[in-house]
Design a protein around this motif. Structure first.
Motif, short mmCIF file in Angstrom:
data_model
loop_
_atom_site.label_atom_id
_atom_site.label_comp_id
_atom_site.label_asym_id
_atom_site.label_seq_id
_atom_site.Cartn_x
_atom_site.Cartn_y
_atom_site.Cartn_z
N GLU A 38 0.83 -1.20 0.00
CA GLU A 38 0.00 0.00 0.00
C GLU A 38 0.87 1.26 0.00
N ALA A 39 0.20 2.41 -0.10
CA ALA A 39 0.91 3.68 -0.23
C ALA A 39 1.80 3.98 0.98
N ASN A 40 1.40 3.48 2.16
CA ASN A 40 2.21 3.73 3.35
C ASN A 40 3.35 2.74 3.51
N GLY A 41 3.53 1.86 2.51
CA GLY A 41 4.64 0.92 2.54
C GLY A 41 4.35 -0.40 3.22
N THR A 42 3.14 -0.56 3.76
CA THR A 42 2.81 -1.81 4.45
C THR A 42 2.11 -2.77 3.50
N PHE A 43 2.09 -4.03 3.90
CA PHE A 43 1.30 -5.02 3.16
C PHE A 43 0.86 -6.10 4.14
N ALA A 44 -0.18 -6.84 3.74
CA ALA A 44 -0.72 -7.89 4.59
C ALA A 44 -0.05 -9.21 4.25
N GLU A 202 -6.06 15.81 11.45
CA GLU A 202 -5.38 15.68 10.17
C GLU A 202 -4.10 14.85 10.28
N ASP A 203 -3.74 14.45 11.50
CA ASP A 203 -2.48 13.73 11.68
C ASP A 203 -2.67 12.25 12.00
N ILE A 204 -3.90 11.74 11.83
CA ILE A 204 -4.15 10.31 12.07
C ILE A 204 -4.86 9.76 10.84
N PRO A 205 -4.12 9.28 9.85
CA PRO A 205 -4.74 8.80 8.62
C PRO A 205 -5.31 7.39 8.72
N GLN A 206 -4.86 6.61 9.70
CA GLN A 206 -5.30 5.22 9.79
C GLN A 206 -5.36 4.78 11.24
N LEU A 207 -6.10 3.70 11.48
CA LEU A 207 -6.27 3.16 12.83
C LEU A 207 -6.05 1.66 12.82
N PRO A 208 -5.60 1.09 13.95
CA PRO A 208 -5.46 -0.36 14.02
C PRO A 208 -6.83 -1.02 14.11
N CYS A 209 -7.01 -2.09 13.38
CA CYS A 209 -8.31 -2.76 13.34
C CYS A 209 -8.15 -4.27 13.47
N CYS A 210 -9.08 -4.87 14.17
CA CYS A 210 -9.18 -6.32 14.28
C CYS A 210 -10.30 -6.74 13.33
N VAL A 211 -9.93 -7.33 12.19
CA VAL A 211 -10.87 -7.53 11.09
C VAL A 211 -11.38 -8.97 11.06
N PHE A 212 -12.70 -9.11 11.10
CA PHE A 212 -13.35 -10.41 11.06
C PHE A 212 -14.21 -10.52 9.80
N ARG A 213 -14.56 -11.74 9.48
CA ARG A 213 -15.56 -11.99 8.43
C ARG A 213 -16.78 -12.63 9.08
#
Length: 385
Positions: A38-44, A202-213
């Motif tokens: 992704e744009a922030n350099g991270t990937f899953a 404006e300084d928090i573009p993303q948050l940690p998430c626990c993602v379920f299906r």
């Protein structure tokens, strides 16, 4: 510190590591990636425990097709753990080898089994659902479903969101619980106030998430109910002791005043569990200090400690409220010794009966004020008993 290397552990399987940010990326990494960078350099990364988010500088560790993600500082210890798991254990030691290797592990297991107390094993059900992935998700990708989410269009929610936004603290930001729907939309189940607060900055573009299906929206709604009903609110005494441990000035002042009066704060909110000398009305004490100062508050608590030694003060809050009313507005000829003598004409429980059937702290305090003053005027002569 470079980690783009391979480790051979005796005859164990090969362990490979790679640090995100080093080039080129090894051929064994892409098959485990769940999507692109992704744009922030991270990937899953798809691990056996679910998706893990790989940040620049993180180390990916691979062995026998399984992958893990660790920070650089954690790599050495984690690899040592893999190494120890790769060494086969000795399950049987023959004659002459005990001196070199110790007793047989099979014998040890037998001894442990014999010494283990017999009892009914607690039944444990298999975990429900699939393991989540932990991901950093951009705010604009998140949404809420008004079908089951609480409305934030009220003064209380607006105040809470504004307060979180004004003093956003990452240490208090637990991962949001999020549902990944079949169309890949991400719906917040728990954490909408944190999300809305972060969106105001404006300084928090993303948050940690626990993602379920989840299977459907009905299951999402059930999880929303469970998540909110399962929360145990912090009671006033737990809050007080946590504030003392955090060196909160107001809590420390209450602690000092109560202790100097010869009393102490109860740990249990149930009056049946209180012991002599314990009080639990921390909110009333705080209000008294704020409105009338520590001197009057201390005098009231000291009177209670002297008047009711070795007694459980189940109605201590009402007695305290009545005494504060008396001592904060004393008559011109007020006699503190006479007041103490009046208190000593009854037990704490007997004074509490004066407020029987009354609801609300103010009404109970007024009832005790009137009862104590009647005794002060009618039954106790000037100069005390």
């Amino acid at each position: 510190m470079a980690h783009n290397h391979q480790l051979n552990l005796n005859n164990a399987s090969e362990i490979r590591t790679w640090t995100h940010g080093q080039f080129p990326m090894p051929d064994w990494v892409p098959p485990h990636m769940a999507g692109g960078i992704e744009a922030n350099g991270t990937f899953a990364l798809a691990t056996e425990l679910g998706r893990a988010r790989v940040h620049p500088g993180n180390v990916i560790i691979e062995r026998c097709g399984d992958v893990w993600v660790r920070t650089v500082e954690e790599v050495a210890e984690f690899v040592e753990g893999l190494k120890s798991n790769s060494i086969p254990t000795i399950t049987s030691v023959g004659p002459g080898k005990v001196r070199l290797f110790g007793t047989s592990s099979r014998t040890k297991a037998t001894v442990i089994a014999r010494n283990k107390p017999a009892g009914k094993r607690q039944r444990r059900y298999p975990p429900i659902g699939s393991q989540p992935s932990i991901e950093w998700i951009h705010l604009e990708r998140l949404s809420i479903d008004g079908a089951y989410q609480r409305s934030t269009d009220n003064a209380a929610s607006r105040r809470l969101i504004s307060a979180i936004a004004a003093k956003f603290d990452w240490r208090l930001c637990a991962p949001l619980v999020v549902s990944r729907r079949p169309d890949d939309t991400l719906t917040i189940i728990d954490g909408q106030h944190r999300w809305m607060a972060a969106s105001q900055r404006e300084d928090i573009p993303q948050l940690p998430c626990c993602v379920f299906r989840y299977q459907n929206i009905q299951e999402e709604a059930r999880m929303f109910i469970v998540a909110n009903r399962a929360r145990k609110p912090v009671n006033r005494l737990d809050d007080y002791f946590a504030a003392v441990a955090a060196a909160d000035e107001d809590a420390l002042e209450i602690h000092q005043i109560v202790a100097e009066a010869g009393l102490h704060i109860a740990r249990n909110t149930s009056s049946t569990a209180w012991q002599p000398g314990e009080v639990a009305f921390t909110a009333s004490i705080a209000t008294s200090i704020r409105r009338f100062g520590p001197a009057i508050t201390s005098a009231v608590l000291t009177n209670m400690a002297v008047a009711f030694p070795d007694q459980r003060m189940r109605h201590g809050g009402a007695i305290f409220g009545g005494l504060v009313r008396i001592m904060s507005r004393p008559a011109r000829d007020f006699d503190p010794d006479r007041l103490l003598a009046a208190l000593q004409t009854r037990t704490a429980d007997e004074w509490g009966q004066c407020a029987t059937g009354l609801k609300g702290g103010d009404m109970r305090a007024v009832a005790l004020q009137d009862a104590i003053l009647r005794t002060y005027e009618e039954r106790v002569p000037a100069g005390g008993l």
